[in-house]
Every structure is written in C-alpha cells, then in structure tokens.
Design a protein around this motif. Structure first.
Motif, PDB file in Angstrom:
ATOM      1  N   ASN A  75      52.580  46.810  -4.069  1.00 13.33           N
ATOM      2  CA  ASN A  75      51.340  46.094  -4.387  1.00 13.33           C
ATOM      3  C   ASN A  75      50.130  46.738  -3.715  1.00 13.33           C
ATOM      4  N   ILE A  76      49.625  47.800  -4.315  1.00 15.73           N
ATOM      5  CA  ILE A  76      48.422  48.466  -3.827  1.00 15.73           C
ATOM      6  C   ILE A  76      47.499  48.692  -5.015  1.00 15.73           C
ATOM      7  N   SER A  77      46.245  48.275  -4.887  1.00 15.35           N
ATOM      8  CA  SER A  77      45.271  48.455  -5.957  1.00 15.35           C
ATOM      9  C   SER A  77      44.754  49.890  -5.936  1.00 15.35           C
ATOM     10  N   LEU A  93      42.768  44.022  -9.773  1.00 22.40           N
ATOM     11  CA  LEU A  93      42.842  42.974  -8.752  1.00 22.40           C
ATOM     12  C   LEU A  93      43.383  41.721  -9.399  1.00 22.40           C
ATOM     13  N   LEU A  94      44.443  41.180  -8.835  1.00 21.71           N
ATOM     14  CA  LEU A  94      44.968  39.936  -9.360  1.00 21.71           C
ATOM     15  C   LEU A  94      43.945  38.826  -9.159  1.00 21.71           C
ATOM     16  N   GLN A 151      55.262  40.284   4.217  1.00 20.86           N
ATOM     17  CA  GLN A 151      55.029  41.051   2.997  1.00 20.86           C
ATOM     18  C   GLN A 151      54.161  42.281   3.273  1.00 20.86           C
ATOM     19  N   SER A 152      53.165  42.128   4.149  1.00 21.75           N
ATOM     20  CA  SER A 152      52.303  43.264   4.493  1.00 21.75           C
ATOM     21  C   SER A 152      53.100  44.367   5.182  1.00 21.75           C
ATOM     22  N   LEU A 155      55.251  46.220   2.718  1.00 23.41           N
ATOM     23  CA  LEU A 155      54.471  47.194   1.949  1.00 23.41           C
ATOM     24  C   LEU A 155      54.269  48.481   2.745  1.00 23.41           C
ATOM     25  N   SER A 177      47.338  35.481  -2.231  1.00 26.46           N
ATOM     26  CA  SER A 177      47.055  34.492  -3.272  1.00 26.46           C
ATOM     27  C   SER A 177      46.242  33.345  -2.701  1.00 26.46           C
ATOM     28  N   ALA A 186      51.548  36.139  -3.120  1.00 26.85           N
ATOM     29  CA  ALA A 186      51.536  37.582  -3.380  1.00 26.85           C
ATOM     30  C   ALA A 186      50.575  38.229  -2.400  1.00 26.85           C
ATOM     31  N   TRP A 188      48.645  41.880  -1.441  1.00 26.32           N
ATOM     32  CA  TRP A 188      48.259  43.198  -1.941  1.00 26.32           C
ATOM     33  C   TRP A 188      47.405  43.915  -0.902  1.00 26.32           C
ATOM     34  N   ILE A 190      44.266  46.645  -0.750  1.00 32.17           N
ATOM     35  CA  ILE A 190      43.240  47.278  -1.566  1.00 32.17           C
ATOM     36  C   ILE A 190      42.668  48.459  -0.780  1.00 32.17           C
TER      37      ILE A 190
END
Length: 489
Positions: A75-77, A93-94, A151-152, A155, A177, A186, A188, A190
């Motif tokens: 999950n990386i933009s 971007l979600l 989560q971070s 990643l 989120s 979620a 992500w 960026i």
C-alpha cells in the motif's frame, strides 16, 4: 493562470483542495477527484519550486521511482502522472483516509472537546491532560494505534526486504482509514518519491523535522533502512505515549545542563534531535526523562519496551545497533492481541500488568473475555512450556471475535493479519467457525479426545468456561487452549 488547477503530462486538469499532509520536502493536496491527490515539491520555506532546472531534476527522479520493483499488493501511493512544468505528480489515494497526525492531540482537536465531555474518573486531572486522554480514546485508543503501527511496520518490512528505503517516515506521510474502528483499517504510505535502493553515498538526506535519525540531522548519511527504523520508532512511541521520545525535561529547557554554553547556538531541542541527549526512557540516564504522557507500563509490553530502548539508547548514534524493522510487526501484533477494552471507560489496556484486577484508568472490573494460549505442536513427547502466542478479547452480548492467522499459525508478515477463525457468542452455545476460504485442518477437544471439525463447532458455555482445546494446522500444527472468563475474574 489559476494556481489551484494543475495539468498532468496526459493533459488532464486537477483542481487542488484541502491539504492532506506535509513531509520533509513537499505538500500533498486532495483534488476534486476523491481517488486522486497531488504531491508538490516545496523549498525550505514551504513554497512550490519554480526553478526550471530543479523541476526537471525532480521529474527525472519521479520517472525513475515509477520503475522501481515494488512488492505485490504493498500500500504505497506511487506517481501515476507527472505535472506539467511543476515539480510534482498525481497519485492514487483511497477516499476517506487521513494522516496519522489525526491521532495527535493538537490544539484544534482538543478545542472540540467540551468540559462536559470529561468523564468523572478524570476529575482529579488537569483539564488539558484530561482532554488529551479523551482524544486518545476517541481516536481508537491503544488497540487501534497498535494495529495501525503493525500495518505500517509490515509495509516497511516488505520494502526493506526488497532492498528499498522509504526515506521520509512521518505522521504526515502515513495514512489510515477515517473512523475509529480497531479492525479493518487500511494503512497506506504516500510521498513515495524518496523511495530508492539502499546504497552508500546516496546524496542529501530528506526527512521531516523531529523524525529524522541523528545521522541525517548531522548530515553524516543520506538515509538507510536503519534511518527508516529510527523514524518509525519515533512515530510509534509518540503515537502510543503522546510524548516525543527525545522531548524530555532537558530538551525542553526545564533542566539546563551545567555544561551548556552560549558558544553553541543550537537549542536543547536541536541537540536532542541530533542524538546528543538521552531519550526519555533511558534506563541508565534519566537527565532527559519526562512526567508527561501516558506511563509506558500502560502502553508498552516488555518486548516493545526493549525495541524502543535498543533503538534510542544503543542505536541512537550507532545505526547498525538498531533493531531491524522485521522485529517490529510481531511485537506490535503480540501487544495488540492482549489488549482489552474497558466496559466502563472504553479505554484499552493490557490485563497482564500490575493492574490485573481492574481497569488502570477507571478501576472498573475486568470484562468478560475470551482468553487463548497457543503453542506450536512439536509432538506428544515435547513439553508445551510457555505459550508462543496469547490472545484475549472482551465478550459483549452477540459478539463475534475473529482470530487472525497469527494466533493459530506461525507469525509471517504477509499472512499474520489474515482471518482464520470466528468465535460467535450469539445464541445458546459458543460457535467456532472456520473462515470461508481459509485452508486449515481443525479439530477440537472438550472431553479429552480430539474430533475433526469440517466447518463449525458448537460448544456449551459451561465447557467454554472450564476450557477446551483446538488443534489447527495451516503452515505448522498448533495447539490452542481456549477459556471464556467471567467479568471480574
């Protein structure tokens, strides 16, 4: 020309909206498309770059970043279109996401909390401190923070596993989120334009102030995986305790050291961020300790305490002594899995602390809860010893508790969060169900003998209260002791 309209390399217009976050070298805006954002590179004063030579240099860098071999599903933009005549790009971007700064008790967030919102058990606290605790609970509490950090870290672990360095870990570049649900968030990253392979002499360092590793602040290095680990640890400690790990009494000027001289134009805060002062939890030097924030016994497990101490003590000025990022996901997951939510104040806490009988915040009794202990099965002749994993969750009427795969299988970063089993407390009996699609051998024992389970199993509450056993096999076989404990026990 309208400065709020940007044209990308394919000729599409993008109208910028609110600022989403700001990192070490740029600012990110929402656009009129809820699924797209714009990153603009800025100068030292926070203004967009205008020098054509610099713009061209950044455009070449962004083109190169787009060619990097990222792990699948990470999950990386990433840049999807470069801006014309600007040092910037369009990225996905979600919708309904916000930066980790959302967790921080900034003035604006605290101003929205009225005095009437402060619960009675905080009556003895200063109103400002009480409002910070209210904000902590409203933004998901300890459990959500641990899951977000898990989560971070996962990643980053996947990136580092591919030999890549992220380069600018900060709460403005980490997104979650919107909402306060501890499960299903979620996360992500960026601002991916600093992504690169780890290599010596990689150029100037990019970092967000207060999060850069000392070797970056002191311009001794351009950034390595160890620098990512330092920045991640700063974010994690700040997020969990509400205190920056180096902003203690000495850094804030409360205890001026006798050796400080006027010849050094830097502030105590500058020295702390350069690694010249101990961290607030240093076990051998308490000169920069702090009384602010949440006590570490309430927010850190022993494993997390060790990781922070190794990062900020031995690893403060010696990057090679910092724990690698692969140590963090398992420690964060293990901590998240033993949190309970208090029925009285909704705060999360670890029941296995000195406060084992009541909530450490409001003194309410322990809630009814499901408690599991998991061992890797080595055969009938091998003693069980200490559990390899522990899990507990509060039980509420009609509750469904989902077990992640890490409880019933060996821990692995890519699969640790996958759902494995569901415990349903809605009905006359406890029902244990396999997750549809989960490849698992399952057996259960309530009477001393194991029986295979094809899809689900009903267990009388009396048997659940006295304890029963599960046997699972996914990657490796595991034996799990399950007990339903009553409130107050």
């Amino acid at each position: 020309m309208n400065n709020d309209i940007f044209i990308d390399e394919y000729g599409f217009d993008h109208a910028r909206s609110e600022v989403l976050g700001q990192g070490g070298q740029g600012v990110v805006f929402r656009t009129d498309d809820p699924d797209l954002a714009i990153k603009l590179v800025t100068d030292a004063y926070g203004e967009p770059l205008t020098d054509p030579v610099q713009i061209q240099r950044y455009q070449r860098r962004f083109q190169w970043v787009r060619l990097l071999p990222l792990p699948d599903g990470v999950n990386i933009s990433m840049p999807i279109a470069l801006l014309k005549n600007k040092a910037g790009y369009v990225m996905p971007l979600l919708g309904e996401m916000e930066p980790f700064e959302y967790f921080w008790p900034y003035t604006a967030a605290l101003q929205g909390i009225s005095d009437d919102a402060i619960p009675h058990w905080m009556a003895a606290m200063q109103p400002a401190d009480a409002k910070k605790l209210v904000h902590y609970q409203r933004t998901g509490g300890l459990r959500r923070r641990l899951n977000a950090l898990l989560q971070s870290a996962s990643l980053l672990a996947r990136l580092h596993g591919y030999g890549l360095v992220y380069g600018d870990i900060s709460p403005g570049n980490m997104f979650i989120s919107r909402g306060a649900a501890a499960a299903g968030d979620a996360v992500w990253l960026i601002d991916a334009d600093n992504l690169r392979f780890d290599r010596p002499s990689c150029g100037s360092a990019i970092y967000t102030p207060r999060y850069g590793a000392p070797e970056l602040v002191n311009q001794r290095d351009g950034g390595r995986p160890a620098s990512d680990c330092h920045a991640f640890a700063v974010v994690a400690f700040y997020l969990l305790s509400t205190v920056h790990p180096f902003m203690g009494r000495q850094a804030l000027g409360e205890d001026r050291d006798w050796s400080d001289t006027d010849d050094d134009a830097r502030t105590s805060e500058d020295r702390a961020l350069a690694g010249e002062l101990p961290w607030v939890g240093d076990e051998e030097d308490d000169s920069n300790a702090t009384d602010s924030g949440l006590p570490t016994v309430l927010v850190l497990t022993p494993a997390l305490q060790t990781l922070f101490n190794d990062t900020f003590s031995a690893g403060r000025l010696a990057p090679w002594r910092r724990p690698a990022i692969w140590h963090w996901p398992q420690a964060l997951a293990a901590a998240a899995d033993i949190t309970l939510e208090c029925a009285g104040c909704s705060m999360n806490y670890y029941p296995e602390t000195p406060y084992t009988k009541t909530c450490p915040y409001c003194q309410a009794p322990l809630p009814a809860r499901l408690v599991l202990e998991s061992w890797r099965w080595e055969g009938a002749d091998a003693p069980l010893g200490e559990p390899d994993w522990r899990f507990c969750r509060e039980i509420t009427p009609g509750a469904e508790i989902t077990l992640p795969r890490r409880v019933v299988d060996d821990f692995a970063v890519r699969t640790a969060d996958d759902d494995a089993l569901v415990f349903c407390f809605d009905g006359p009996r406890l029902t244990v169900k396999k997750i549809v699609g989960a490849t698992m051998t399952l057996a259960a024992a309530t009477d001393g003998a194991f029986h295979p389970v094809s899809a689900q199993l009903g267990i009388e509450y009396a048997d659940a209260a006295s304890g029963f056993w599960l046997f699972t096999e996914m990657t490796t076989p595991h034996l799990i002791r399950c007990v339903m404990q009553e409130a107050g026990q």
